[in-house]
Design a protein around this motif. Sequence first.
Motif, PDB file in Angstrom:
ATOM      1  N   GLY A  48       0.814  -1.215   0.000  1.00  0.00           N
ATOM      2  CA  GLY A  48       0.000   0.000   0.000  1.00  0.00           C
ATOM      3  C   GLY A  48       0.846   1.263   0.000  1.00  0.00           C
ATOM      4  O   GLY A  48       0.504   2.254  -0.651  1.00  0.00           O
ATOM      5  N   GLU A  53      -2.797  -1.733  -4.709  1.00  0.00           N
ATOM      6  CA  GLU A  53      -4.082  -2.084  -4.104  1.00  0.00           C
ATOM      7  C   GLU A  53      -4.413  -3.526  -4.463  1.00  0.00           C
ATOM      8  O   GLU A  53      -4.349  -3.911  -5.640  1.00  0.00           O
ATOM      9  N   ARG A  66      -2.247  -0.474  -9.478  1.00  0.00           N
ATOM     10  CA  ARG A  66      -2.073   0.929  -9.095  1.00  0.00           C
ATOM     11  C   ARG A  66      -2.159   1.766 -10.369  1.00  0.00           C
ATOM     12  O   ARG A  66      -1.867   1.267 -11.469  1.00  0.00           O
TER      13      ARG A  66
END
Length: 71
Positions: A48, A53, A66
């Motif tokens: 993260g 993600e 991402r």
Amino acid sequence: MKWDYKVVTIDQLFHGSDDHDIAISKDAAAARRNKQGQGVEGTLNKMGEESWELVTIVGDFAIFKRPKDKA
């Protein structure tokens, strides 16, 4: 929007869970789950921080994405 994708193995996601002993008590099993959960949480937090993600887990793979402009 364009995306970058990253595929990691479940072994990478569960980094540090190389303990294959059989838990013979509920307490030992709970302690093992807690340790594994902390390892997964740490891995997800690290991903993260790099803007990855988690999209899904398919079989033995976790797929992250991402936005392309974050690379």
